[in-house]
Design a protein around this motif. Sequence first.
Motif, PDB file in Angstrom:
ATOM      1  N   ILE A 184      -8.351 -18.026  21.442  1.00  0.00           N
ATOM      2  CA  ILE A 184      -8.897 -19.000  22.456  1.00  0.00           C
ATOM      3  C   ILE A 184     -10.428 -18.732  22.795  1.00  0.00           C
ATOM      4  O   ILE A 184     -11.046 -19.636  22.837  1.00  0.00           O
ATOM      5  CB  ILE A 184      -8.404 -18.552  23.882  1.00  0.00           C
ATOM      6  N   ASN A 185     -11.177 -17.560  22.208  1.00  0.00           N
ATOM      7  CA  ASN A 185     -12.423 -17.428  22.431  1.00  0.00           C
ATOM      8  C   ASN A 185     -13.255 -17.894  21.408  1.00  0.00           C
ATOM      9  O   ASN A 185     -14.591 -17.982  21.439  1.00  0.00           O
ATOM     10  CB  ASN A 185     -12.960 -15.956  22.805  1.00  0.00           C
ATOM     11  N   THR A 186     -12.720 -18.656  20.325  1.00  0.00           N
ATOM     12  CA  THR A 186     -13.545 -19.108  19.357  1.00  0.00           C
ATOM     13  C   THR A 186     -13.304 -20.913  19.454  1.00  0.00           C
ATOM     14  O   THR A 186     -13.717 -21.511  18.458  1.00  0.00           O
ATOM     15  CB  THR A 186     -13.160 -18.996  17.907  1.00  0.00           C
ATOM     16  N   GLY A 187     -12.392 -21.233  20.224  1.00  0.00           N
ATOM     17  CA  GLY A 187     -12.098 -22.718  20.335  1.00  0.00           C
ATOM     18  C   GLY A 187     -10.850 -23.179  21.131  1.00  0.00           C
ATOM     19  O   GLY A 187     -10.112 -22.605  21.165  1.00  0.00           O
ATOM     20  N   TYR A 188     -11.084 -24.359  21.632  1.00  0.00           N
ATOM     21  CA  TYR A 188     -10.025 -25.062  22.246  1.00  0.00           C
ATOM     22  C   TYR A 188     -10.407 -26.487  22.620  1.00  0.00           C
ATOM     23  O   TYR A 188     -11.471 -26.867  22.246  1.00  0.00           O
ATOM     24  CB  TYR A 188      -9.505 -24.522  23.740  1.00  0.00           C
ATOM     25  N   LEU A 189      -9.674 -27.509  22.737  1.00  0.00           N
ATOM     26  CA  LEU A 189      -9.928 -28.857  23.005  1.00  0.00           C
ATOM     27  C   LEU A 189     -10.026 -29.091  24.490  1.00  0.00           C
ATOM     28  O   LEU A 189      -9.436 -28.960  25.386  1.00  0.00           O
ATOM     29  CB  LEU A 189      -8.650 -29.576  22.558  1.00  0.00           C
ATOM     30  N   VAL A 190     -11.209 -29.844  24.580  1.00  0.00           N
ATOM     31  CA  VAL A 190     -11.601 -30.785  25.854  1.00  0.00           C
ATOM     32  C   VAL A 190     -12.033 -31.905  25.392  1.00  0.00           C
ATOM     33  O   VAL A 190     -12.862 -32.180  24.736  1.00  0.00           O
ATOM     34  CB  VAL A 190     -12.609 -29.876  26.785  1.00  0.00           C
ATOM     35  N   VAL A 191     -11.036 -33.040  26.044  1.00  0.00           N
ATOM     36  CA  VAL A 191     -11.451 -34.402  25.686  1.00  0.00           C
ATOM     37  C   VAL A 191     -11.217 -35.249  26.924  1.00  0.00           C
ATOM     38  O   VAL A 191     -10.247 -35.082  27.675  1.00  0.00           O
ATOM     39  CB  VAL A 191     -10.458 -34.806  24.572  1.00  0.00           C
ATOM     40  N   THR A 192     -11.627 -36.162  27.163  1.00  0.00           N
ATOM     41  CA  THR A 192     -11.781 -37.211  28.372  1.00  0.00           C
ATOM     42  C   THR A 192     -10.322 -37.888  28.219  1.00  0.00           C
ATOM     43  O   THR A 192      -9.783 -38.414  27.239  1.00  0.00           O
ATOM     44  CB  THR A 192     -12.841 -38.299  28.422  1.00  0.00           C
ATOM     45  N   THR A 203      -0.761 -31.537  16.356  1.00  0.00           N
ATOM     46  CA  THR A 203      -0.240 -31.041  15.231  1.00  0.00           C
ATOM     47  C   THR A 203      -1.165 -30.089  14.795  1.00  0.00           C
ATOM     48  O   THR A 203      -2.426 -29.926  14.986  1.00  0.00           O
ATOM     49  CB  THR A 203      -0.225 -32.186  14.088  1.00  0.00           C
ATOM     50  N   SER A 204      -0.712 -28.997  13.905  1.00  0.00           N
ATOM     51  CA  SER A 204      -1.477 -28.229  13.371  1.00  0.00           C
ATOM     52  C   SER A 204      -1.240 -27.447  12.116  1.00  0.00           C
ATOM     53  O   SER A 204       0.242 -27.329  11.842  1.00  0.00           O
ATOM     54  CB  SER A 204      -1.439 -26.680  14.235  1.00  0.00           C
ATOM     55  N   ALA A 205      -2.018 -27.376  11.110  1.00  0.00           N
ATOM     56  CA  ALA A 205      -1.583 -26.978   9.614  1.00  0.00           C
ATOM     57  C   ALA A 205      -2.924 -25.905   9.138  1.00  0.00           C
ATOM     58  O   ALA A 205      -4.055 -26.139   9.354  1.00  0.00           O
ATOM     59  CB  ALA A 205      -1.784 -28.213   8.605  1.00  0.00           C
ATOM     60  N   SER A 206      -2.239 -24.941   9.315  1.00  0.00           N
ATOM     61  CA  SER A 206      -3.156 -23.698   9.041  1.00  0.00           C
ATOM     62  C   SER A 206      -4.119 -23.795  10.239  1.00  0.00           C
ATOM     63  O   SER A 206      -3.753 -23.335  11.283  1.00  0.00           O
ATOM     64  CB  SER A 206      -4.039 -23.572   7.597  1.00  0.00           C
ATOM     65  N   ASN A 207      -5.540 -23.836   9.966  1.00  0.00           N
ATOM     66  CA  ASN A 207      -6.362 -23.643  10.919  1.00  0.00           C
ATOM     67  C   ASN A 207      -7.015 -24.986  11.471  1.00  0.00           C
ATOM     68  O   ASN A 207      -7.824 -25.159  12.138  1.00  0.00           O
ATOM     69  CB  ASN A 207      -7.606 -23.016  10.536  1.00  0.00           C
ATOM     70  N   HIS A 209      -6.399 -28.536  13.727  1.00  0.00           N
ATOM     71  CA  HIS A 209      -5.647 -28.945  14.936  1.00  0.00           C
ATOM     72  C   HIS A 209      -6.213 -30.241  15.221  1.00  0.00           C
ATOM     73  O   HIS A 209      -7.209 -30.663  15.229  1.00  0.00           O
ATOM     74  CB  HIS A 209      -5.862 -28.119  16.113  1.00  0.00           C
ATOM     75  N   LYS A 210      -4.997 -31.327  15.319  1.00  0.00           N
ATOM     76  CA  LYS A 210      -5.138 -32.548  15.723  1.00  0.00           C
ATOM     77  C   LYS A 210      -4.401 -32.759  16.958  1.00  0.00           C
ATOM     78  O   LYS A 210      -3.430 -32.215  17.224  1.00  0.00           O
ATOM     79  CB  LYS A 210      -4.758 -33.650  14.449  1.00  0.00           C
ATOM     80  N   ALA A 211      -4.786 -33.844  17.617  1.00  0.00           N
ATOM     81  CA  ALA A 211      -4.364 -33.979  19.094  1.00  0.00           C
ATOM     82  C   ALA A 211      -4.302 -35.558  19.478  1.00  0.00           C
ATOM     83  O   ALA A 211      -5.448 -36.462  18.828  1.00  0.00           O
ATOM     84  CB  ALA A 211      -5.144 -33.597  20.193  1.00  0.00           C
ATOM     85  N   TYR A 212      -3.221 -36.301  19.596  1.00  0.00           N
ATOM     86  CA  TYR A 212      -3.103 -37.600  19.730  1.00  0.00           C
ATOM     87  C   TYR A 212      -2.653 -37.854  20.998  1.00  0.00           C
ATOM     88  O   TYR A 212      -1.705 -36.959  21.706  1.00  0.00           O
ATOM     89  CB  TYR A 212      -2.071 -38.094  18.711  1.00  0.00           C
ATOM     90  N   LYS A 213      -3.102 -38.970  21.722  1.00  0.00           N
ATOM     91  CA  LYS A 213      -2.261 -39.522  22.904  1.00  0.00           C
ATOM     92  C   LYS A 213      -1.875 -41.028  22.361  1.00  0.00           C
ATOM     93  O   LYS A 213      -2.642 -41.604  21.986  1.00  0.00           O
ATOM     94  CB  LYS A 213      -3.518 -39.624  23.756  1.00  0.00           C
ATOM     95  N   THR A 222     -11.157 -27.399  13.855  1.00  0.00           N
ATOM     96  CA  THR A 222     -10.804 -26.404  13.006  1.00  0.00           C
ATOM     97  C   THR A 222     -11.095 -24.938  13.991  1.00  0.00           C
ATOM     98  O   THR A 222     -12.057 -24.824  14.676  1.00  0.00           O
ATOM     99  CB  THR A 222     -11.761 -26.103  11.798  1.00  0.00           C
ATOM    100  N   ASN A 223      -9.979 -24.385  13.907  1.00  0.00           N
ATOM    101  CA  ASN A 223     -10.091 -22.997  14.814  1.00  0.00           C
ATOM    102  C   ASN A 223      -8.855 -21.963  14.114  1.00  0.00           C
ATOM    103  O   ASN A 223      -8.009 -22.380  13.755  1.00  0.00           O
ATOM    104  CB  ASN A 223     -10.039 -22.898  16.160  1.00  0.00           C
ATOM    105  N   ALA A 224      -9.267 -20.788  14.161  1.00  0.00           N
ATOM    106  CA  ALA A 224      -8.100 -19.754  13.814  1.00  0.00           C
ATOM    107  C   ALA A 224      -6.715 -19.840  14.412  1.00  0.00           C
ATOM    108  O   ALA A 224      -6.944 -19.885  15.775  1.00  0.00           O
ATOM    109  CB  ALA A 224      -8.598 -18.255  13.901  1.00  0.00           C
ATOM    110  N   ALA A 225      -5.798 -20.066  13.579  1.00  0.00           N
ATOM    111  CA  ALA A 225      -4.480 -20.108  14.301  1.00  0.00           C
ATOM    112  C   ALA A 225      -4.132 -18.580  14.845  1.00  0.00           C
ATOM    113  O   ALA A 225      -4.500 -17.718  14.277  1.00  0.00           O
ATOM    114  CB  ALA A 225      -3.469 -20.523  13.318  1.00  0.00           C
TER     115      ALA A 225
END
Lengths: 283, 73
Positions: A184-192, A203-207, A209-213, A222-225
């Motif tokens: 968490i301290n190296t990344g997370y998602l914030v989007v409107t 969805t996540s593959a290795s590091n 990460h994709k997000a869909y609505k 990209t962030n460490a899993a």
Amino acid sequence: MLNLGLGIKGKKLGGGIPRDPDTTAFMNAVNIPDNGTVYYSGTAQEITGRGFWDAIDGLITDIKDAGLWSDLIAFYPFIGGTASTHKWNLKDPRDLNAAFRIDWFGGLTHNRFGVTGNATNGYGNTHITPSTDINGSNSFGFKVINNVSSKAILGSILNFASGEYMYVYARSGTNLIAAQNEIINTGYLVVTNNSTNGNYRFTSASNNHKAYKDNSLLANRTNAAAFANIPIYIFALNTDNVGAADYSNHNGVCFDFYTKSLTNSEVADINTAINTFETALNR
Amino acid sequence: MYKLTEEQAYTLIGKIYTKDMTFNPVQDINGDWFISPEEVEGNTNWRYDDLLAGLEKAEYVPPKSQGFIGLQN
């Protein structure tokens, strides 16, 4: 679905046409018979037992047609309108923690629209533990049908300061906030996100990460899993396994989890399957 | 929300209030214990009828954030 040739598919009809064995197993667990018994009478969601069987049979067939049944570990379709009917996992409808059968706590509302949290003490324990059950490529998603700003729709977080976080705030104010099994301290998602309603998929593959609505890609990061070793709660967060927190009052109609990072086309396939299913239930 | 004594809270923690639903008493910002209207009104477990019948509604103030990273609480 019945394959009628030329790429045309038709819904199976009840009363004599064999059901998918997974439909039979799930519906027997839910304890809704394949007959003309009417549920939710007089409402816009009125449906027969046979209608429920048709809807579940179509959903399972669509997931299998998309080639994702073997990657699916849990799907909660929330049919039947009670805590007892909403606890079952479509993929493995045994009454066991190991089958990811949900345990419900506190003040949740179960009805024909699925499950709604109360934002104070209601949640479900899926018994799905990221570190053991979805460690590696994975996807998860859910569909929300009420437009509210609220707290966590699901989550499992370990080591508050720098640890393994998995959570989604579908809409907090005007933002979607999410962590997809990552440090968490190296990344997370914030989007409107100005409207809560919709199909959400992560969805996540290795590091990566994709997000869909719905079918729109919201983010590709990209962030460490990292995977917490405590179970995922829905309608709240599981926090260091010492209790639930950040309860939400979202109305969820389904949740699903996969041991695969779904492709764009697979995201679309699953969203279509879910929307077809929810349309059959008129919710 | 319905206010509980600490003894009542520990009586209810982990107990079934209706089929496949378990009480979840929670503490507010002041450390007072509460359960939700859904639990009180949805209870079908006769063992807790008397306990729940004596409860009164009170203001529930959610606890402060535990400081989760990324979360706006």
